[in-house]
Design a protein around this motif. Structure first.
Motif: not given
Length: 270
Positions: A207-217, A223-230, A246-255
């Motif tokens: 669920a946390l990964f999907r939140l990362t995915e959905a918020y990033y999209a 919020e995507a970074q927060t979901a990944a960090a948690v 990996s998803l965040l890193n491709k866009g130049g972001y980190e959790p």
């Protein structure tokens, strides 16, 4: 003469009907067997393994002597017998009636347990509506809250974990469907339910990964970074965290956790 014959023919069925009605009334006449006798007969039939006959005896007692002490005992037996016979709707009816009439009685814990078990055994597969599953959760929760010292609580808690896991799984299934349709907001609402209400289930990592995915999209990067960090903080070795990173890193972001996010607050409240 023809007139009188005609009257006789017409009167015959009326007389038959009247006789039949008297028999019916006789059949409906109240049984004057004392309640203790009916109760003991029900117990004897139950001991002999004649569960159907025993059920009918306790039903008769309940109808003849409603709200009596023996009626109260018969309800407990009816719930048990119907559950044993796989008649879950009848079990639930008897259990609910008992709990309504005798809410403070010690047997109410057992009745709630049987109701929960009856719902539990009717739980559908995850692709179908989960109304029965939610009713199982309600019965087990009520048992645990009202009778925390009951001997039935440990098993109810174990069953409740299974129930919650199934409810969370249903939310995940619907959420994934919305993601496939690119309805990200609807998907987020489903994953949020898992994170907030079913945080102790095995589905929370995804669920946390999907939140990362959905918020990033959606471009809601914080919020995507927060979901990944948690996710990383609570499940650092999870494959879902690796995928989120990996998803965040491709866009130049980190959790990176935003303490004001609902995701962060949800985990701090547990």
């Amino acid at each position: 003469m023809k007139f009188f014959l005609r009257l006789a023919v017409l009167a015959a069925p009326l007389l038959l009907a009247a006789c039949g009605g008297k028999d019916d009334l006789d059949d409906l006449a109240l049984n004057d067997t004392p309640p203790e006798v009916l109760f003991n007969e029900g117990l004897a039939l139950r001991a002999q393994g004649k569960l159907r006959d025993s059920t009918e005896k306790f039903e008769e007692l309940d109808k003849l002597y409603p709200y009596s002490e023996y009626s109260k005992k018969s309800l407990v037996n009816l719930a048990y017998l119907n559950y044993t016979r796989g008649k879950y709707a009848e079990t639930i009816t008897a259990a609910k009636r008992f709990v309504t009439l005798y809410p403070g009685d010690g047997d109410s814990a057992y009745m709630l347990y049987l109701a929960g078990q009856s719902y539990f055994r009717q739980m559908p597969d995850i692709t179908r509506d989960q109304a029965v599953t939610r009713k199982a959760a309600g019965a087990f929760n009520e048992l645990i809250l009202r009778f925390p010292e009951s001997e039935y609580v440990p098993d109810a808690e174990q069953k409740l974990r299974i129930v919650k896991d199934q409810l969370a799984g249903k939310e995940m299934q619907v959420g994934r469907y919305y993601l496939e349709k690119r309805n990200y907001v609807a998907g987020i609402n489903r994953f949020k339910t898992v994170v907030v209400e079913y945080q102790t289930t095995r589905h929370v990592e995804e669920a946390l990964f999907r939140l990362t995915e959905a918020y990033y999209a959606l471009g809601v990067v914080n919020e995507a970074q927060t979901a990944a960090a948690v996710l990383g903080h609570n499940y650092p070795d999870s494959q879902w965290y690796k995928d989120a990173y990996s998803l965040l890193n491709k866009g130049g972001y980190e959790p990176s956790e935003d303490s004001g996010s609902w995701i962060s607050r949800a985990f701090k409240s547990i």
